[in-house]
Design an enzyme around this catalytic site. Sequence first.
Site, short mmCIF file in Angstrom:
data_model
loop_
_atom_site.label_atom_id
_atom_site.label_comp_id
_atom_site.label_asym_id
_atom_site.label_seq_id
_atom_site.Cartn_x
_atom_site.Cartn_y
_atom_site.Cartn_z
N ASP A 52 0.91 -1.26 0.02
CA ASP A 52 -0.12 -0.20 -0.08
C ASP A 52 1.00 1.21 0.18
OD1 ASP A 52 -1.69 2.23 0.61
OD2 ASP A 52 -2.62 1.20 2.21
N ASN B 48 3.35 4.59 -10.04
CA ASN B 48 2.28 4.75 -11.00
C ASN B 48 0.90 4.56 -10.15
OD1 ASN B 48 0.91 4.21 -13.74
ND2 ASN B 48 0.72 2.43 -12.68
N TYR C 214 -8.38 14.84 -7.43
CA TYR C 214 -7.42 14.34 -8.47
C TYR C 214 -6.47 15.32 -8.91
CZ TYR C 214 -5.97 11.25 -12.14
OH TYR C 214 -5.30 10.37 -13.16
N LYS D 170 -2.55 15.42 -8.76
CA LYS D 170 -1.51 15.49 -9.97
C LYS D 170 -0.85 16.51 -10.37
CE LYS D 170 -2.64 11.05 -10.84
NZ LYS D 170 -1.76 10.05 -10.89
N THR E 286 -8.87 2.21 -19.15
CA THR E 286 -8.71 1.27 -18.03
C THR E 286 -9.78 1.22 -17.20
OG1 THR E 286 -7.73 2.88 -16.56
CG2 THR E 286 -6.21 1.90 -18.31
N1 LIG Z 1 -6.78 5.98 -17.12
C1 LIG Z 1 -6.73 7.09 -17.30
O1 LIG Z 1 -7.57 7.91 -17.87
C2 LIG Z 1 -5.36 7.99 -16.40
C3 LIG Z 1 -5.32 9.15 -16.97
C4 LIG Z 1 -4.17 10.11 -16.33
C5 LIG Z 1 -3.51 9.25 -15.39
N2 LIG Z 1 -3.79 8.06 -15.02
C6 LIG Z 1 -3.01 7.66 -13.83
O2 LIG Z 1 -2.43 6.30 -14.22
C7 LIG Z 1 -1.98 5.58 -13.26
C8 LIG Z 1 -2.67 4.00 -13.46
O3 LIG Z 1 -4.11 4.37 -13.42
P1 LIG Z 1 -4.82 3.12 -14.44
O4 LIG Z 1 -5.73 3.91 -15.38
O5 LIG Z 1 -3.75 2.05 -14.75
O6 LIG Z 1 -5.76 2.40 -13.31
P2 LIG Z 1 -6.14 1.25 -12.84
O7 LIG Z 1 -6.96 1.26 -11.88
O8 LIG Z 1 -6.23 0.13 -13.99
O9 LIG Z 1 -4.72 0.62 -12.21
C9 LIG Z 1 -4.57 1.43 -10.71
C10 LIG Z 1 -3.58 0.37 -9.77
O10 LIG Z 1 -3.12 1.24 -8.67
C11 LIG Z 1 -3.50 0.09 -7.73
N3 LIG Z 1 -3.35 0.86 -6.55
C12 LIG Z 1 -4.32 1.88 -6.06
N4 LIG Z 1 -4.32 2.22 -4.85
C13 LIG Z 1 -3.18 1.56 -4.25
C14 LIG Z 1 -2.35 1.73 -3.31
N5 LIG Z 1 -2.71 2.52 -2.23
N6 LIG Z 1 -1.25 1.07 -3.14
C15 LIG Z 1 -0.60 0.25 -4.18
N7 LIG Z 1 -1.40 0.29 -5.28
C16 LIG Z 1 -2.64 0.77 -5.38
C17 LIG Z 1 -4.66 -0.49 -8.15
O11 LIG Z 1 -4.75 -1.87 -7.21
C18 LIG Z 1 -4.41 -0.74 -9.62
O12 LIG Z 1 -3.72 -1.91 -9.85
C19 LIG Z 1 -2.91 6.23 -11.94
O13 LIG Z 1 -1.84 6.94 -11.22
C20 LIG Z 1 -3.88 7.13 -12.55
O14 LIG Z 1 -3.95 8.40 -11.91
C21 LIG Z 1 -4.60 7.43 -15.74
#
Ligand SMILES: NC(=O)c1ccc[n+]([C@@H]2O[C@H](COP(=O)([O-])OP(=O)(O)OC[C@H]3O[C@@H](n4cnc5c(N)ncnc54)[C@H](O)[C@@H]3O)[C@@H](O)[C@H]2O)c1
Length: 246
Positions: A61, A88, A153, A157, A188
């Site tokens: 975590d 990430n 959020y 960021k 995602t």
């Molecule tokens: N999907 C989008 O549109 C998007 C856009 C911009 C930025 N992001 C960023 O990309 C990153 C990955 O997001 P994604 O889209 O792959 O989402 P996702 O939900 O598919 O993956 C996120 C992962 O983070 C893990 N996680 C969450 N809280 C956690 C914690 N406290 N400790 C450890 N792991 C933890 C989850 O279990 C999951 O496996 C994030 O930081 C998100 O903010 C995503």
Amino acid sequence: MKLLNRVAVVTGGANGIGRCACQLFAEEGAKVVVADINESGKQVADELITHGFEAMYINVDVTEERNVQNLIRTTVDTFGKLDIMVANAGIAETIPIHQLSLENWNKTINVNLTGVFLTNKYAIEQMLDQGYGVIVNTASMLGHIGRNEVTSYTASKGGVANLTRTLAVTYSKKGIRVNAVCPGYIDTDLIRNKSAEMMEELIRLHPIGRLGKPEEVAKAMLFLASDDSSFICGTNLMVDGGFTAQ
Ligand SMILES: NC(=O)c1ccc[n+]([C@@H]2O[C@H](COP(=O)([O-])OP(=O)(O)OC[C@H]3O[C@@H](n4cnc5c(N)ncnc54)[C@H](O)[C@@H]3O)[C@@H](O)[C@H]2O)c1
């Protein structure tokens, strides 16, 4: 192979963008630590091992300091060093500030910003001992622009984007490069709870005419993690289909 024999930790590696990064980094020769709060990360590591790659799952975590210390220690004990940290892990919510509880605010800030603080802090401690290392943080295009009701959020960021710059300025001379990727809306689980109308609207807002794929963000991460970006530090690389170019 761009990451031959490098050791890479990917937080949030169990799903979405992080999972794609684990796969791509392994294909490029890295030993990969899938670090996630979700135990499904073990399956991601097992699949990599089945395909002949070196990988390991560590439950973490990112908001828990001891978990993060254990993550770095176990990585170095197992693979001997830490070349790359991809910070990430993240969560998202859309609530206007007048309806946002302090509890919800703290939750997002803790995972998205404090989690990056802790993983960067302990990765850099190890990288200073080694005299080298690369960090790739996952910020967001929403760390650079405002977005209707996306309160905690965007704030989290924005913090990641500027923390990245400061760490780059502080540690570049010590052999540690720090950069961030800033994805647009990526297909995602993070955004799948949105209505069909909202998804249409999001697609329309990207000049490229579609959402991004997690693989496309992973490729930008690979660029920033590899020697191909050896003169790049402190940058926030937009991977957003032109969203913020408008
Ligand atoms: N999907 C989008 O549109 C998007 C856009 C911009 C930025 N992001 C960023 O990309 C990153 C990955 O997001 P994604 O889209 O792959 O989402 P996702 O939900 O598919 O993956 C996120 C992962 O983070 C893990 N996680 C969450 N809280 C956690 C914690 N406290 N400790 C450890 N792991 C933890 C989850 O279990 C999951 O496996 C994030 O930081 C998100 O903010 C995503």
